[in-house]
Design a protein around this motif. Sequence first.
Motif, PDB file in Angstrom:
ATOM      1  N   ARG A   5       0.796  -1.233   0.000  1.00 38.23           N
ATOM      2  CA  ARG A   5       0.000   0.000   0.000  1.00 38.23           C
ATOM      3  C   ARG A   5       0.823   1.275   0.000  1.00 38.23           C
ATOM      4  NH1 ARG A   5      -3.484  -0.783   5.292  1.00 38.23           N
ATOM      5  NH2 ARG A   5      -1.384  -1.316   6.049  1.00 38.23           N
ATOM      6  N   LEU A   6       2.114   1.163   0.236  1.00 39.03           N
ATOM      7  CA  LEU A   6       2.934   2.331   0.506  1.00 39.03           C
ATOM      8  C   LEU A   6       4.128   2.433  -0.424  1.00 39.03           C
ATOM      9  CD1 LEU A   6       3.092   1.941   4.386  1.00 39.03           C
ATOM     10  CD2 LEU A   6       1.474   3.318   3.070  1.00 39.03           C
ATOM     11  N   GLN A   7       4.667   3.631  -0.467  1.00 40.65           N
ATOM     12  CA  GLN A   7       5.914   3.902  -1.170  1.00 40.65           C
ATOM     13  C   GLN A   7       6.815   4.712  -0.253  1.00 40.65           C
ATOM     14  OE1 GLN A   7       5.472   6.117  -4.789  1.00 40.65           O
ATOM     15  NE2 GLN A   7       7.573   5.754  -5.460  1.00 40.65           N
ATOM     16  N   LEU A   8       8.064   4.276  -0.098  1.00 36.44           N
ATOM     17  CA  LEU A   8       9.046   5.008   0.687  1.00 36.44           C
ATOM     18  C   LEU A   8       9.969   5.749  -0.262  1.00 36.44           C
ATOM     19  CD1 LEU A   8       7.943   3.008   2.818  1.00 36.44           C
ATOM     20  CD2 LEU A   8      10.259   2.867   3.750  1.00 36.44           C
ATOM     21  N   VAL A   9      10.027   7.078  -0.112  1.00 39.90           N
ATOM     22  CA  VAL A   9      10.894   7.892  -0.954  1.00 39.90           C
ATOM     23  C   VAL A   9      11.751   8.772  -0.048  1.00 39.90           C
ATOM     24  CG1 VAL A   9       9.243   7.893  -2.858  1.00 39.90           C
ATOM     25  CG2 VAL A   9       9.234   9.774  -1.213  1.00 39.90           C
ATOM     26  N   ARG A  10      12.931   9.113  -0.524  1.00 34.81           N
ATOM     27  CA  ARG A  10      13.845   9.925   0.269  1.00 34.81           C
ATOM     28  C   ARG A  10      13.168  11.226   0.719  1.00 34.81           C
ATOM     29  NH1 ARG A  10      18.711   8.571   2.453  1.00 34.81           N
ATOM     30  NH2 ARG A  10      19.296   7.553   0.497  1.00 34.81           N
ATOM     31  N   LEU A  11      13.272  11.523   1.998  1.00 35.49           N
ATOM     32  CA  LEU A  11      12.681  12.743   2.542  1.00 35.49           C
ATOM     33  C   LEU A  11      13.410  13.965   1.993  1.00 35.49           C
ATOM     34  CD1 LEU A  11      10.496  13.558   4.717  1.00 35.49           C
ATOM     35  CD2 LEU A  11      12.430  13.839   6.290  1.00 35.49           C
ATOM     36  N   THR A  12      12.637  14.935   1.504  1.00 35.46           N
ATOM     37  CA  THR A  12      13.211  16.168   0.967  1.00 35.46           C
ATOM     38  C   THR A  12      12.394  17.363   1.451  1.00 35.46           C
ATOM     39  OG1 THR A  12      11.853  16.307  -1.049  1.00 35.46           O
ATOM     40  CG2 THR A  12      13.838  14.905  -1.141  1.00 35.46           C
ATOM     41  N   GLU A  13      12.889  18.543   1.146  1.00 28.24           N
ATOM     42  CA  GLU A  13      12.203  19.780   1.498  1.00 28.24           C
ATOM     43  C   GLU A  13      10.782  19.819   0.930  1.00 28.24           C
ATOM     44  OE1 GLU A  13      11.679  23.744   2.951  1.00 28.24           O
ATOM     45  OE2 GLU A  13      13.280  22.302   3.378  1.00 28.24           O
ATOM     46  N   ALA A  14      10.551  19.103  -0.164  1.00 29.66           N
ATOM     47  CA  ALA A  14       9.235  19.096  -0.794  1.00 29.66           C
ATOM     48  C   ALA A  14       8.164  18.461   0.090  1.00 29.66           C
ATOM     49  CB  ALA A  14       9.297  18.360  -2.135  1.00 29.66           C
ATOM     50  N   HIS A  15       8.571  17.731   1.117  1.00 32.25           N
ATOM     51  CA  HIS A  15       7.622  17.040   1.972  1.00 32.25           C
ATOM     52  C   HIS A  15       7.242  17.832   3.222  1.00 32.25           C
ATOM     53  CE1 HIS A  15       9.648  13.477  -0.084  1.00 32.25           C
ATOM     54  NE2 HIS A  15       8.396  13.425  -0.479  1.00 32.25           N
ATOM     55  N   VAL A  16       7.696  19.067   3.322  1.00 30.58           N
ATOM     56  CA  VAL A  16       7.524  19.793   4.581  1.00 30.58           C
ATOM     57  C   VAL A  16       6.053  20.031   4.934  1.00 30.58           C
ATOM     58  CG1 VAL A  16       7.731  22.105   3.552  1.00 30.58           C
ATOM     59  CG2 VAL A  16       8.367  21.743   5.954  1.00 30.58           C
ATOM     60  N   ALA A  17       5.199  20.236   3.958  1.00 30.93           N
ATOM     61  CA  ALA A  17       3.789  20.482   4.265  1.00 30.93           C
ATOM     62  C   ALA A  17       3.149  19.250   4.906  1.00 30.93           C
ATOM     63  CB  ALA A  17       3.031  20.891   3.007  1.00 30.93           C
ATOM     64  N   GLY A  18       3.423  18.085   4.362  1.00 33.13           N
ATOM     65  CA  GLY A  18       2.907  16.859   4.956  1.00 33.13           C
ATOM     66  C   GLY A  18       3.514  16.594   6.322  1.00 33.13           C
ATOM     67  N   TYR A  19       4.790  16.875   6.452  1.00 34.00           N
ATOM     68  CA  TYR A  19       5.484  16.724   7.731  1.00 34.00           C
ATOM     69  C   TYR A  19       4.844  17.624   8.784  1.00 34.00           C
ATOM     70  CZ  TYR A  19       9.674  16.045  10.684  1.00 34.00           C
ATOM     71  OH  TYR A  19      10.557  15.718  11.701  1.00 34.00           O
ATOM     72  N   HIS A  20       4.528  18.843   8.388  1.00 32.85           N
ATOM     73  CA  HIS A  20       3.905  19.789   9.322  1.00 32.85           C
ATOM     74  C   HIS A  20       2.497  19.342   9.707  1.00 32.85           C
ATOM     75  CE1 HIS A  20       2.988  23.499  11.362  1.00 32.85           C
ATOM     76  NE2 HIS A  20       1.955  23.715  10.564  1.00 32.85           N
ATOM     77  N   ALA A  21       1.776  18.715   8.786  1.00 28.22           N
ATOM     78  CA  ALA A  21       0.435  18.238   9.106  1.00 28.22           C
ATOM     79  C   ALA A  21       0.463  17.245  10.258  1.00 28.22           C
ATOM     80  CB  ALA A  21      -0.201  17.597   7.873  1.00 28.22           C
ATOM     81  N   ILE A  22       1.553  16.513  10.390  1.00 29.91           N
ATOM     82  CA  ILE A  22       1.713  15.576  11.503  1.00 29.91           C
ATOM     83  C   ILE A  22       2.254  16.279  12.737  1.00 29.91           C
ATOM     84  CG2 ILE A  22       2.916  13.508  12.309  1.00 29.91           C
ATOM     85  CD1 ILE A  22       3.003  12.599   9.364  1.00 29.91           C
ATOM     86  N   TRP A  23       3.338  17.050  12.554  1.00 28.72           N
ATOM     87  CA  TRP A  23       4.045  17.614  13.695  1.00 28.72           C
ATOM     88  C   TRP A  23       3.349  18.820  14.312  1.00 28.72           C
ATOM     89  CZ3 TRP A  23       7.701  15.891  16.861  1.00 28.72           C
ATOM     90  CH2 TRP A  23       8.372  14.731  16.492  1.00 28.72           C
ATOM     91  N   SER A  24       2.302  19.298  13.698  1.00 29.69           N
ATOM     92  CA  SER A  24       1.517  20.374  14.315  1.00 29.69           C
ATOM     93  C   SER A  24       0.414  19.827  15.215  1.00 29.69           C
ATOM     94  CB  SER A  24       0.906  21.266  13.230  1.00 29.69           C
ATOM     95  OG  SER A  24       0.074  20.514  12.363  1.00 29.69           O
ATOM     96  N   ASP A  25       0.260  18.514  15.252  1.00 26.74           N
ATOM     97  CA  ASP A  25      -0.797  17.879  16.032  1.00 26.74           C
ATOM     98  C   ASP A  25      -0.259  17.453  17.398  1.00 26.74           C
ATOM     99  OD1 ASP A  25      -2.907  16.428  17.038  1.00 26.74           O
ATOM    100  OD2 ASP A  25      -2.711  14.764  15.614  1.00 26.74           O
ATOM    101  N   PRO A  26      -0.766  18.009  18.501  1.00 26.80           N
ATOM    102  CA  PRO A  26      -0.249  17.656  19.825  1.00 26.80           C
ATOM    103  C   PRO A  26      -0.525  16.212  20.224  1.00 26.80           C
ATOM    104  CG  PRO A  26      -2.156  19.102  20.022  1.00 26.80           C
ATOM    105  CD  PRO A  26      -1.785  19.070  18.579  1.00 26.80           C
ATOM    106  N   VAL A  27      -1.523  15.585  19.611  1.00 26.39           N
ATOM    107  CA  VAL A  27      -1.799  14.178  19.920  1.00 26.39           C
ATOM    108  C   VAL A  27      -0.771  13.276  19.240  1.00 26.39           C
ATOM    109  CG1 VAL A  27      -3.474  12.306  19.722  1.00 26.39           C
ATOM    110  CG2 VAL A  27      -4.244  14.617  20.281  1.00 26.39           C
ATOM    111  N   SER A  28      -0.527  13.511  17.965  1.00 23.85           N
ATOM    112  CA  SER A  28       0.450  12.698  17.239  1.00 23.85           C
ATOM    113  C   SER A  28       1.848  12.821  17.826  1.00 23.85           C
ATOM    114  CB  SER A  28       0.476  13.100  15.759  1.00 23.85           C
ATOM    115  OG  SER A  28      -0.758  12.828  15.136  1.00 23.85           O
ATOM    116  N   THR A  29       2.163  13.986  18.385  1.00 25.36           N
ATOM    117  CA  THR A  29       3.529  14.265  18.838  1.00 25.36           C
ATOM    118  C   THR A  29       3.695  14.156  20.350  1.00 25.36           C
ATOM    119  OG1 THR A  29       3.055  16.649  18.972  1.00 25.36           O
ATOM    120  CG2 THR A  29       3.910  15.805  16.877  1.00 25.36           C
TER     121      THR A  29
END
Length: 204
Positions: A5-29
């Motif tokens: 179901r998934l694809q792993l790709v090298r993390l880059t600056e282009a992923h910051v919006a998705g990264y922020h969607a997770i790291w802005s959540d106090p429950v997830s973090t």
Amino acid sequence: MQTARLQLVRLTEAHVAGYHAIWSDPVSTRWSAHGPCKTLDDSRQWMSSLLLDANPMGENYAVLLRQDTDLDDISNQLKGSQEGADDYKPYDLLAHGGFIGWVGTWRTDPLPEVGFIFHRSTWGLGFATEALRAFVELYRLCKPQFKVLEAYCDTENDASVKVLRKCGFELVDVTRKDYVLPWMTPPERDTMQFRLIRAGTVEE
């Protein structure tokens, strides 16, 4: 690398919006001593230490949903199954290129230490286990010089403990009052240390 179901790709600056969607959540973090990021720039700075230029020995990957994944089926599984929260908002599974999480070795000294985090809306569907299994295989190919992977987890973080055990990590130690999370009760936290040894090698 791709899984069912998934694809792993090298993390880059282009992923910051998705990264922020997770790291802005106090429950997830809530299990991270870093805590949530308040702004996109905060997340960008936090993510920057994982990027290849800053962390050349690390292997850090964005976890994306494969384009051929049945999103309707996943969306139906997500309905009514989310943890905790009056502030929960369903995640657009197509947002940010299907970015749902991160997995990688955020440090390699003294031993490579793996971590992972996934958007809260995707919890309970086995994505973390699927991604970590794939990452372990990929890491062994990319970094054959390392024979051991370590992981650390709060003793009350049952979900992450289950993922680590399913992926073959074994508990080797518990440290009491190892770190502080001011928003948890009690704030002094205990840490479990897990280790995965490459098959056919002997730990020194």
